[in-house]
Scaffold this motif. Structure first.
Motif, PDB file in Angstrom:
ATOM      1  N   ARG A 189     -34.129   0.045 -10.901  1.00 32.48           N
ATOM      2  CA  ARG A 189     -34.973  -0.198  -9.674  1.00 32.48           C
ATOM      3  C   ARG A 189     -36.414  -0.656 -10.093  1.00 32.48           C
ATOM      4  O   ARG A 189     -37.467  -0.898  -9.158  1.00 32.48           O
ATOM      5  CB  ARG A 189     -35.218   1.206  -8.948  1.00 32.48           C
ATOM      6  CG  ARG A 189     -35.816   2.105  -9.714  1.00 32.48           C
ATOM      7  CD  ARG A 189     -35.907   3.294  -8.763  1.00 32.48           C
ATOM      8  NE  ARG A 189     -36.489   4.516  -9.306  1.00 32.48           N
ATOM      9  CZ  ARG A 189     -36.578   5.831  -8.986  1.00 32.48           C
ATOM     10  NH1 ARG A 189     -36.003   6.019  -7.684  1.00 32.48           N
ATOM     11  NH2 ARG A 189     -36.886   6.832  -9.549  1.00 32.48           N
ATOM     12  N   GLY A 190     -36.599  -0.569 -11.496  1.00 35.97           N
ATOM     13  CA  GLY A 190     -38.096  -1.199 -11.943  1.00 35.97           C
ATOM     14  C   GLY A 190     -39.001  -0.247 -11.682  1.00 35.97           C
ATOM     15  O   GLY A 190     -38.964   0.922 -11.627  1.00 35.97           O
ATOM     16  N   PRO A 191     -40.423  -0.778 -11.969  1.00 35.98           N
ATOM     17  CA  PRO A 191     -40.801  -2.277 -12.179  1.00 35.98           C
ATOM     18  C   PRO A 191     -40.812  -2.284 -13.609  1.00 35.98           C
ATOM     19  O   PRO A 191     -40.483  -1.456 -14.382  1.00 35.98           O
ATOM     20  CB  PRO A 191     -42.195  -2.470 -11.627  1.00 35.98           C
ATOM     21  CG  PRO A 191     -42.635  -0.831 -11.622  1.00 35.98           C
ATOM     22  CD  PRO A 191     -41.592  -0.009 -11.891  1.00 35.98           C
ATOM     23  N   HIS A 192     -40.997  -3.635 -13.974  1.00 32.42           N
ATOM     24  CA  HIS A 192     -41.093  -4.173 -15.498  1.00 32.42           C
ATOM     25  C   HIS A 192     -42.519  -4.839 -15.552  1.00 32.42           C
ATOM     26  O   HIS A 192     -42.865  -5.687 -14.663  1.00 32.42           O
ATOM     27  CB  HIS A 192     -39.800  -4.906 -15.980  1.00 32.42           C
ATOM     28  CG  HIS A 192     -38.686  -3.995 -16.064  1.00 32.42           C
ATOM     29  ND1 HIS A 192     -38.594  -2.857 -17.070  1.00 32.42           N
ATOM     30  CD2 HIS A 192     -37.676  -3.638 -15.234  1.00 32.42           C
ATOM     31  CE1 HIS A 192     -37.579  -2.147 -16.817  1.00 32.42           C
ATOM     32  NE2 HIS A 192     -36.770  -2.686 -15.793  1.00 32.42           N
ATOM     33  N   ILE A 193     -42.709  -5.034 -16.923  1.00 29.97           N
ATOM     34  CA  ILE A 193     -43.412  -6.160 -17.124  1.00 29.97           C
ATOM     35  C   ILE A 193     -43.176  -7.593 -17.166  1.00 29.97           C
ATOM     36  O   ILE A 193     -42.151  -7.707 -16.904  1.00 29.97           O
ATOM     37  CB  ILE A 193     -44.342  -5.884 -18.708  1.00 29.97           C
ATOM     38  CG1 ILE A 193     -42.947  -6.079 -19.682  1.00 29.97           C
ATOM     39  CG2 ILE A 193     -44.927  -4.675 -18.901  1.00 29.97           C
ATOM     40  CD1 ILE A 193     -43.488  -5.803 -21.223  1.00 29.97           C
ATOM     41  N   PRO A 194     -44.116  -8.670 -17.204  1.00 32.16           N
ATOM     42  CA  PRO A 194     -43.591  -9.926 -16.882  1.00 32.16           C
ATOM     43  C   PRO A 194     -42.731 -10.480 -17.948  1.00 32.16           C
ATOM     44  O   PRO A 194     -41.780 -11.251 -17.515  1.00 32.16           O
ATOM     45  CB  PRO A 194     -45.069 -10.786 -16.840  1.00 32.16           C
ATOM     46  CG  PRO A 194     -45.974  -9.693 -16.488  1.00 32.16           C
ATOM     47  CD  PRO A 194     -45.813  -8.530 -17.056  1.00 32.16           C
ATOM     48  N   ASN A 195     -42.797 -10.318 -19.207  1.00 35.02           N
ATOM     49  CA  ASN A 195     -42.003 -10.653 -20.180  1.00 35.02           C
ATOM     50  C   ASN A 195     -42.045  -9.742 -21.301  1.00 35.02           C
ATOM     51  O   ASN A 195     -42.938  -9.062 -21.411  1.00 35.02           O
ATOM     52  CB  ASN A 195     -42.180 -12.238 -20.448  1.00 35.02           C
ATOM     53  CG  ASN A 195     -43.645 -12.541 -21.010  1.00 35.02           C
ATOM     54  OD1 ASN A 195     -43.826 -12.155 -22.008  1.00 35.02           O
ATOM     55  ND2 ASN A 195     -44.435 -12.921 -20.423  1.00 35.02           N
ATOM     56  N   THR A 196     -41.042  -9.988 -22.346  1.00 36.22           N
ATOM     57  CA  THR A 196     -41.016  -9.407 -23.364  1.00 36.22           C
ATOM     58  C   THR A 196     -42.399  -9.506 -24.589  1.00 36.22           C
ATOM     59  O   THR A 196     -42.540  -8.998 -25.370  1.00 36.22           O
ATOM     60  CB  THR A 196     -39.708  -9.429 -24.163  1.00 36.22           C
ATOM     61  OG1 THR A 196     -39.479 -10.989 -24.607  1.00 36.22           O
ATOM     62  CG2 THR A 196     -38.514  -9.276 -23.318  1.00 36.22           C
ATOM     63  N   GLY A 197     -42.737 -10.738 -24.155  1.00 36.98           N
ATOM     64  CA  GLY A 197     -43.770 -11.145 -25.077  1.00 36.98           C
ATOM     65  C   GLY A 197     -45.011 -10.338 -25.347  1.00 36.98           C
ATOM     66  O   GLY A 197     -45.864 -10.384 -26.396  1.00 36.98           O
ATOM     67  N   PHE A 198     -45.280  -9.364 -24.131  1.00 41.88           N
ATOM     68  CA  PHE A 198     -46.342  -8.306 -24.148  1.00 41.88           C
ATOM     69  C   PHE A 198     -46.070  -7.464 -25.268  1.00 41.88           C
ATOM     70  O   PHE A 198     -47.168  -6.917 -25.908  1.00 41.88           O
ATOM     71  CB  PHE A 198     -46.406  -7.599 -22.956  1.00 41.88           C
ATOM     72  CG  PHE A 198     -46.981  -8.482 -21.786  1.00 41.88           C
ATOM     73  CD1 PHE A 198     -48.448  -8.580 -21.585  1.00 41.88           C
ATOM     74  CD2 PHE A 198     -46.385  -9.470 -21.190  1.00 41.88           C
ATOM     75  CE1 PHE A 198     -48.998  -9.131 -20.548  1.00 41.88           C
ATOM     76  CE2 PHE A 198     -46.970 -10.335 -20.204  1.00 41.88           C
ATOM     77  CZ  PHE A 198     -48.184 -10.143 -19.902  1.00 41.88           C
ATOM     78  N   ILE A 199     -44.916  -7.116 -25.781  1.00 39.68           N
ATOM     79  CA  ILE A 199     -44.552  -6.002 -26.693  1.00 39.68           C
ATOM     80  C   ILE A 199     -44.750  -6.631 -28.292  1.00 39.68           C
ATOM     81  O   ILE A 199     -43.913  -7.512 -28.588  1.00 39.68           O
ATOM     82  CB  ILE A 199     -43.152  -5.714 -26.568  1.00 39.68           C
ATOM     83  CG1 ILE A 199     -42.995  -5.147 -25.206  1.00 39.68           C
ATOM     84  CG2 ILE A 199     -42.656  -4.584 -27.559  1.00 39.68           C
ATOM     85  CD1 ILE A 199     -41.603  -4.866 -24.597  1.00 39.68           C
ATOM     86  N   LYS A 200     -45.692  -6.064 -28.960  1.00 38.41           N
ATOM     87  CA  LYS A 200     -45.974  -6.616 -30.385  1.00 38.41           C
ATOM     88  C   LYS A 200     -45.992  -5.796 -31.428  1.00 38.41           C
ATOM     89  O   LYS A 200     -45.877  -6.198 -32.788  1.00 38.41           O
ATOM     90  CB  LYS A 200     -47.625  -7.122 -30.223  1.00 38.41           C
ATOM     91  CG  LYS A 200     -47.858  -8.166 -29.366  1.00 38.41           C
ATOM     92  CD  LYS A 200     -47.369  -9.439 -29.744  1.00 38.41           C
ATOM     93  CE  LYS A 200     -47.685 -10.522 -28.771  1.00 38.41           C
ATOM     94  NZ  LYS A 200     -48.955 -10.429 -28.207  1.00 38.41           N
ATOM     95  N   ALA A 201     -45.530  -4.393 -31.110  1.00 37.46           N
ATOM     96  CA  ALA A 201     -45.133  -3.448 -32.128  1.00 37.46           C
ATOM     97  C   ALA A 201     -44.345  -2.563 -31.451  1.00 37.46           C
ATOM     98  O   ALA A 201     -44.311  -1.904 -30.463  1.00 37.46           O
ATOM     99  CB  ALA A 201     -46.682  -2.635 -32.475  1.00 37.46           C
ATOM    100  N   ALA A 202     -43.177  -2.055 -32.386  1.00 37.05           N
ATOM    101  CA  ALA A 202     -42.152  -0.921 -32.041  1.00 37.05           C
ATOM    102  C   ALA A 202     -41.959  -0.055 -33.167  1.00 37.05           C
ATOM    103  O   ALA A 202     -41.919  -0.506 -34.311  1.00 37.05           O
ATOM    104  CB  ALA A 202     -40.704  -1.855 -31.635  1.00 37.05           C
ATOM    105  N   LYS A 203     -41.626   1.034 -32.763  1.00 35.62           N
ATOM    106  CA  LYS A 203     -41.299   2.205 -33.648  1.00 35.62           C
ATOM    107  C   LYS A 203     -40.406   3.194 -33.003  1.00 35.62           C
ATOM    108  O   LYS A 203     -40.506   3.451 -31.826  1.00 35.62           O
ATOM    109  CB  LYS A 203     -42.530   2.882 -33.972  1.00 35.62           C
ATOM    110  CG  LYS A 203     -42.262   3.984 -35.051  1.00 35.62           C
ATOM    111  CD  LYS A 203     -42.010   3.339 -36.517  1.00 35.62           C
ATOM    112  CE  LYS A 203     -41.760   4.503 -37.769  1.00 35.62           C
ATOM    113  NZ  LYS A 203     -41.414   3.899 -38.645  1.00 35.62           N
TER     114      LYS A 203
END
Length: 653
Positions: A189-203
């Motif tokens: 049902r969301g919501p979500h950010i505009p696109n995946t490019g906002f994500i720069k670091a993952a752990k």
């Protein structure tokens, strides 16, 4: 950007300013109209109080708040989207796996996964993190699509994902949406950010087992926890913070400092306070007792059990009966008692013990009362989540016109406690009813509105920094919860004040007014510490076990250089003990360097070293924890220095 002679809609911003946009514009269009810099940071938007995708069209006049990483809802949206990104990476690396749910949590997110027998462990984390960042760099849009229930069922039947089908069963046709990013499609049902490019670091942080829908009869899935950030530096800072948090963990320090323990034979979630922890706890109680007596409270004591009928009358049995320990039966089968889950019904009966006049009010009853609530074993966590805990509980019975004044006095008491213990960064959360689920709450609408207004006015008059949380009120009344930020920037709920018009009705409490008529008092519940156990846990982690001097269980360690000076060490200790300075003598057959190191590790505030020179001069050599040598003091001079240091005053963490 939408242009042309389209119908306009009015957008109201949080500061009250208004803007016009073409009908069907998005929150991102609004952000771009304000500034491109803002638009680059917008993650989602709150439209008429509901969090939406920033790319979702707005079709009518609305109040809009643009959400960024600095907003709680912005972070939650970012992490929910990150759960989808992790799922996309997992599906690429492990074709054929199935997914349960993947929500955002307080710090990060998790997703429950059925690997279908494929091996998975923390050794696989790095490959998944790399895949997530590879996919993030593609800047795939999160695309929202409404679907019919039949189409949703057909899609996941074809995919063979029984968990999503199970979720769809409970959804109404017309309320179902899919979200797609890249090659991944999810029921959401969301919501979500505009696109995946906002994500720069993952752990990825952890992996655990979780039964589907929390039911042990269902299959156990693999729950993968992760966290993401819009900048790599923020991830590095977060991991550094976690390392510091491990050092400050109250369970670790509680054991090292010999404050408390747990025993399987006693029972899970039932803490045992050791002598040093008991000294700490009693010091806290004495501190608040003194402040309460000064503020006009009368101490009372009530039993650890109560008749089941007491809690039926209060309404707690209907509301919380399942979370309480089961009724205790006496040899008389008709008698049922409960381990006391709260103190307020007992205090109502104390109020009712004799007739009351308007001249008797406000009546302030205070008790350090131990209560018992059944918590699931998986939810127990050190002192922060236990089954038996002590509340610094008090209940103020007052006339309606006294409510705001009494509420303000309680705010002052709570702030005094916070200042004395170094909690300088806090927000007051005004916890109100859910705006659309009023049926969950008991009592008269007019009384609720009056209580809510009084709390907001009291908080305003005291200049508190406040936030409003709808749906967080107690079932019988609104409240003010103090959200405290510790030395590591983590938020804890400590201290609560509640206005209650309902329990006096349920217990038929009365007073005779100046008009010689009978009236109902209003009840204010308050607990500056909240739970003493939880408060101590937070305090340990806030100050890393370096307690304020006035509170420290052991304030001094007298360290004789050798056995020859044991008698002088005892003389020193006895003289200081007479001045209410607490501690111990370390008479072990160890070198003085070892004694100093051990006292430092035990976080003893002062070390008093005595040897030949000190004995001849009638002095002590003083070392302060974390600071080193302070020089030589006579006992009188040290006692004066100590008493000044030990005065109750604001401390830094």
């Amino acid at each position: 950007m939408i242009t042309g002679e389209q119908e306009k809609i009015k957008i109201t911003l949080p500061d009250g300013s208004k803007r016009e946009l073409p009908k069907g514009s998005t929150s991102m269009d609004l952000a771009l109209q304000i500034s491109e810099g803002l638009a680059r940071n917008v993650l989602a938007a709150k439209v008429n109080g509901e969090v939406w995708d920033a790319t979702r069209p707005i079709e009518k006049d609305a109040a809009v708040q643009l959400l960024t990483w600095n907003d709680t809802e912005g972070k939650a949206t970012f992490w929910h989207s990150s759960a989808h990104l992790m799922a996309e990476a997992l599906e690429a690396l492990y074709p054929g796996i199935k997914f349960g749910i993947g929500p955002a949590i307080e710090n990060g997110y998790y997703y429950d996964v059925d690997f279908g027998g494929k091996a998975f462990s923390q050794d696989d984390f790095k490959a998944i993190e790399d895949k997530m960042l590879e996919l993030a760099r593609q800047k795939s849009d999160y695309i929202r699509k409404p679907v019919s229930k039949a189409d949703a069922i057909a899609y996941f039947k074809d995919k063979g994902d029984e968990y999503k089908l199970d979720l769809i069963e409970g959804l109404e046709d017309g309320s179902i949406t899919f979200y797609t990013q890249g090659n991944f499609v999810d029921l959401c049902r969301g919501p979500h950010i505009p696109n995946t490019g906002f994500i720069k670091a993952a752990k990825l942080m952890n992996v655990a087992g979780a039964y589907w829908r929390g039911d042990e009869k269902n299959k156990q899935l693999t729950r993968i926890y992760g966290i993401t950030f819009p900048k790599q530096k923020e991830l590095i800072d977060y991991l550094t913070l976690l390392e510091e948090a491990k050092k400050r963990d109250h369970r670790k320090l509680g054991k090292e400092l010999e404050l408390f323990t747990f025993s399987e034979k006693v029972g899970m979630g039932l803490p045992l306070w050791l002598p040093k922890g008991t000294a700490l706890r009693e010091r806290l109680e004495q501190f608040l007792r003194k402040a309460q007596v000064k503020a006009g409270y009368s101490p009372v004591v009530t039993p650890h059990i109560g008749s089941k009928q007491l809690y039926v009358t209060s309404g707690h049995w209907d509301k919380y009966g399942k979370d309480s320990f089961q009724p205790i039966h006496t040899p008389d089968e008709d008698e049922e008692f409960l381990l006391k889950p709260m103190n307020c019904p007992h205090h109502c009966e104390i109020y009712k013990a004799k007739p009351r006049s308007y001249k008797d009010l406000p009546l302030r009853l205070a008790e350090f009362g131990t209560v018992y609530r059944y918590e699931q074993s998986g939810e127990l966590h050190g002192l922060t989540r236990v089954r038996g805990f002590t509340q610094d509980d008090a209940h103020i019975f007052c006339r309606p016109e006294q409510v705001k004044e009494e509420f303000i006095k309680v705010i002052d008491l709570v702030l005094y406690v916070f200042r004395a213990l170094g909690f300088d960064d806090y927000t007051a959360q005004i916890s109100l009813r859910h705006q659309t689920e009023r049926e969950k709450y008991i009592g008269d609408e007019a009384q609720w509105e009056k209580a809510e207004q009084e709390i907001m006015e009291a908080a305003s008059e005291r200049g508190l920094r406040t936030v409003i949380a709808f749906g967080e009120a107690a079932f019988y009344g609104p409240k003010l919860d103090f959200m405290v930020k510790d030395a590591l920037g983590r938020k804890w709920q400590l201290g609560t004040i509640q206005v209650d018009y309902q329990l006096p009705n349920r217990f038929e409490l009365e007073y005779v007014g100046s008009d010689n008529q009978r009236h109902r008092p209003v009840m204010i519940h308050r607990a500056p510490f909240g739970s003493l156990e939880r408060f101590v846990a937070v305090l340990i982690e806030h100050c890393a076990g370096n307690f304020p001097l006035w509170l420290s269980p052991e304030q001094i360690a007298v360290l004789p250089i050798s056995e020859k000076f044991a008698a002088y060490a005892q003389k020193v200790y006895t003289m200081l003990e007479e001045k209410d300075i607490r501690g111990f003598i370390d008479n072990r057959d160890e070198k003085i360097g070892r004694k100093i190191r051990d006292a430092e590790v035990s976080k003893v505030p002062f070390m008093l070293i005595v040897g030949e020179k000190e004995q001849e001069e009638g002095k002590v050599s003083v070392r302060k924890h974390g600071q080193g040598d302070l020089g030589s003091f006579t006992l009188e001079d040290f006692a004066k220095y100590f008493q000044n240091e030990a005065s109750i005053q604001p401390v830094s963490a």
